[in-house]
Design a protein around this motif. Structure first.
Motif, PDB file in Angstrom:
ATOM      1  N   SER A 139      33.975  25.493 -92.090  1.00  0.00           N
ATOM      2  CA  SER A 139      34.737  26.566 -91.464  1.00  0.00           C
ATOM      3  C   SER A 139      34.319  26.651 -90.008  1.00  0.00           C
ATOM      4  O   SER A 139      33.290  27.272 -89.688  1.00  0.00           O
ATOM      5  CB  SER A 139      34.476  27.905 -92.167  1.00  0.00           C
ATOM      6  OG  SER A 139      35.044  28.971 -91.415  1.00  0.00           O
ATOM      7  N   PRO A 140      35.062  26.006 -89.095  1.00  0.00           N
ATOM      8  CA  PRO A 140      34.697  26.089 -87.670  1.00  0.00           C
ATOM      9  C   PRO A 140      34.665  27.516 -87.147  1.00  0.00           C
ATOM     10  O   PRO A 140      33.837  27.847 -86.297  1.00  0.00           O
ATOM     11  CB  PRO A 140      35.800  25.265 -86.983  1.00  0.00           C
ATOM     12  CG  PRO A 140      36.253  24.299 -88.039  1.00  0.00           C
ATOM     13  CD  PRO A 140      36.189  25.080 -89.322  1.00  0.00           C
ATOM     14  N   PHE A 194      35.411  18.821 -86.152  1.00  0.00           N
ATOM     15  CA  PHE A 194      35.829  18.478 -87.507  1.00  0.00           C
ATOM     16  C   PHE A 194      36.352  17.050 -87.589  1.00  0.00           C
ATOM     17  O   PHE A 194      36.044  16.322 -88.537  1.00  0.00           O
ATOM     18  CB  PHE A 194      36.902  19.459 -88.005  1.00  0.00           C
ATOM     19  CG  PHE A 194      37.399  19.141 -89.388  1.00  0.00           C
ATOM     20  CD1 PHE A 194      36.670  19.518 -90.505  1.00  0.00           C
ATOM     21  CD2 PHE A 194      38.583  18.440 -89.577  1.00  0.00           C
ATOM     22  CE1 PHE A 194      37.116  19.215 -91.787  1.00  0.00           C
ATOM     23  CE2 PHE A 194      39.037  18.130 -90.844  1.00  0.00           C
ATOM     24  CZ  PHE A 194      38.303  18.526 -91.952  1.00  0.00           C
ATOM     25  N   GLU A 195      37.144  16.629 -86.622  1.00  0.00           N
ATOM     26  CA  GLU A 195      37.714  15.280 -86.672  1.00  0.00           C
ATOM     27  C   GLU A 195      36.624  14.218 -86.594  1.00  0.00           C
ATOM     28  O   GLU A 195      36.687  13.182 -87.259  1.00  0.00           O
ATOM     29  CB  GLU A 195      38.733  15.088 -85.549  1.00  0.00           C
ATOM     30  CG  GLU A 195      40.053  15.771 -85.796  1.00  0.00           C
ATOM     31  CD  GLU A 195      40.715  15.317 -87.090  1.00  0.00           C
ATOM     32  OE1 GLU A 195      40.874  14.106 -87.273  1.00  0.00           O
ATOM     33  OE2 GLU A 195      41.050  16.183 -87.920  1.00  0.00           O
ATOM     34  N   ARG A 227      35.004  14.167 -89.965  1.00  0.00           N
ATOM     35  CA  ARG A 227      35.917  13.545 -90.932  1.00  0.00           C
ATOM     36  C   ARG A 227      35.878  12.021 -90.820  1.00  0.00           C
ATOM     37  O   ARG A 227      35.818  11.309 -91.825  1.00  0.00           O
ATOM     38  CB  ARG A 227      37.342  14.051 -90.716  1.00  0.00           C
ATOM     39  CG  ARG A 227      38.349  13.509 -91.733  1.00  0.00           C
ATOM     40  CD  ARG A 227      39.758  13.974 -91.419  1.00  0.00           C
ATOM     41  NE  ARG A 227      40.238  13.427 -90.163  1.00  0.00           N
ATOM     42  CZ  ARG A 227      40.742  12.204 -90.018  1.00  0.00           C
ATOM     43  NH1 ARG A 227      40.802  11.376 -91.048  1.00  0.00           N
ATOM     44  NH2 ARG A 227      41.173  11.791 -88.849  1.00  0.00           N
ATOM     45  N   GLU A 238      37.043  19.180 -96.225  1.00  0.00           N
ATOM     46  CA  GLU A 238      38.078  20.186 -96.036  1.00  0.00           C
ATOM     47  C   GLU A 238      37.774  21.060 -94.836  1.00  0.00           C
ATOM     48  O   GLU A 238      36.646  21.517 -94.658  1.00  0.00           O
ATOM     49  CB  GLU A 238      38.204  21.065 -97.279  1.00  0.00           C
ATOM     50  CG  GLU A 238      39.265  22.151 -97.165  1.00  0.00           C
ATOM     51  CD  GLU A 238      39.389  23.000 -98.415  1.00  0.00           C
ATOM     52  OE1 GLU A 238      40.401  23.725 -98.540  1.00  0.00           O
ATOM     53  OE2 GLU A 238      38.477  22.953 -99.265  1.00  0.00           O
ATOM     54  N   ASN A 239      38.790  21.261 -94.001  1.00  0.00           N
ATOM     55  CA  ASN A 239      38.739  22.293 -92.971  1.00  0.00           C
ATOM     56  C   ASN A 239      39.206  23.579 -93.637  1.00  0.00           C
ATOM     57  O   ASN A 239      40.407  23.759 -93.885  1.00  0.00           O
ATOM     58  CB  ASN A 239      39.630  21.930 -91.791  1.00  0.00           C
ATOM     59  CG  ASN A 239      39.514  22.917 -90.639  1.00  0.00           C
ATOM     60  OD1 ASN A 239      39.363  24.127 -90.847  1.00  0.00           O
ATOM     61  ND2 ASN A 239      39.595  22.421 -89.419  1.00  0.00           N
ATOM     62  N   GLU A 240      38.278  24.449 -93.984  1.00  0.00           N
ATOM     63  CA  GLU A 240      38.603  25.625 -94.778  1.00  0.00           C
ATOM     64  C   GLU A 240      39.447  26.633 -94.004  1.00  0.00           C
ATOM     65  O   GLU A 240      40.156  27.443 -94.616  1.00  0.00           O
ATOM     66  CB  GLU A 240      37.320  26.281 -95.283  1.00  0.00           C
ATOM     67  CG  GLU A 240      36.529  25.374 -96.235  1.00  0.00           C
ATOM     68  CD  GLU A 240      35.198  25.956 -96.651  1.00  0.00           C
ATOM     69  OE1 GLU A 240      34.705  26.861 -95.939  1.00  0.00           O
ATOM     70  OE2 GLU A 240      34.658  25.518 -97.683  1.00  0.00           O
ATOM     71  N   ASP A 241      39.405  26.584 -92.684  1.00  0.00           N
ATOM     72  CA  ASP A 241      40.218  27.490 -91.880  1.00  0.00           C
ATOM     73  C   ASP A 241      41.681  27.052 -91.863  1.00  0.00           C
ATOM     74  O   ASP A 241      42.589  27.871 -91.959  1.00  0.00           O
ATOM     75  CB  ASP A 241      39.693  27.559 -90.443  1.00  0.00           C
ATOM     76  CG  ASP A 241      38.272  28.090 -90.373  1.00  0.00           C
ATOM     77  OD1 ASP A 241      37.860  28.794 -91.321  1.00  0.00           O
ATOM     78  OD2 ASP A 241      37.574  27.785 -89.389  1.00  0.00           O
TER      79      ASP A 241
END
Length: 224
Positions: free
Chosen positions: A11-12, A134-135, A138, A156-159
């Motif tokens: 979660s960023p 995130f990227e 990933r 997963e990006n939860e946001d």
């Protein structure tokens, strides 16, 4: 040979990370002079299983064995959950300091595995803002899947509710298939040797494009 699924949730916005595996779980309880083995693992260098040759052949990143300890010490908050021997145990830390002397039991369970969740500290990193790439993470996870064939990595990006799953069946051949452009022949030139628990594998293929070497050690790409 244990555990075929790993989940990475990020979660960023909350700068929070969660990593879950379905492996054997982490041992806990008294160990030597320590009341709690989990505290030793989370706060002491060279205490992980990769330094015990009888535990497993380690392909984990980094030579110093302080990864999870450094993460714990540099986090405002961290929680570890271990499922093993029929029980679930939890232990929480605040800036590397355990909040209890031992892990506390949560419930009985037949499943095994572990969970880590943490929030990096702006104070430790001397940052006005923690920016999570995130990227970049990933891409790293996708590459790591090639060196752990048969293990499914879900990130997963939860946001944003974006989820990606990477599962390699053929190891570095899958990586080579991804990066090689304009191949001039179908089969690879292959070299593989293992000696004294050190394994080296190399693939090569002539292409119609520009040449490039990719070098990885324990799943981590080395700079050119």
């Amino acid at each position: 040979g244990f555990g075929k699924e790993i989940y990475i949730g990020i979660s960023p916005a909350e700068r929070k990370f969660t990593v879950i595996d379905k492996g054997r779980g982490i041992p806990r309880g008294p160990s030597g002079k320590s009341k709690e083995h989990l505290i030793t693992i989370m706060t002491s260098a060279h205490s992980g299983a990769k330094f015990n040759k009888d535990s497993y052949v380690g392909y984990s990143r980094g030579p110093n064995g302080i990864g999870v300890g450094a993460t714990c010490m540099s986090s405002d908050y961290m929680k570890i959950v271990t499922k093993r021997d029929g029980h679930t145990w939890e232990l929480e830390f605040n800036k590397g300091v355990p909040l209890t002397e031992t892990a506390y039991p949560v419930n009985e369970t037949e499943s095994t595995g572990s969970l880590f969740t943490w929030v990096p500290s702006q104070e430790v990193f001397a940052a006005e803002e923690i920016v999570i790439d995130f990227e970049g993470i990933r891409t790293m996870i996708e590459e790591y899947s090639f060196f752990n064939p048969g293990v499914a990595f879900t990130i997963e990006n939860e946001d944003m509710k974006e989820k990606y799953t990477y599962l390699s069946r053929n190891g570095i051949r899958d990586f080579a298939d991804k990066v090689i452009q304009k191949p001039l022949h179908k089969e690879y030139l292959i070299g593989k040797v293992k000696e004294n628990n050190i394994e080296v594998e190399a693939l090569a293929k002539w292409t119609g494009g520009a040449g490039r070497f990719y070098l990885f050690v324990n799943g981590a790409e080395c700079p050119d």
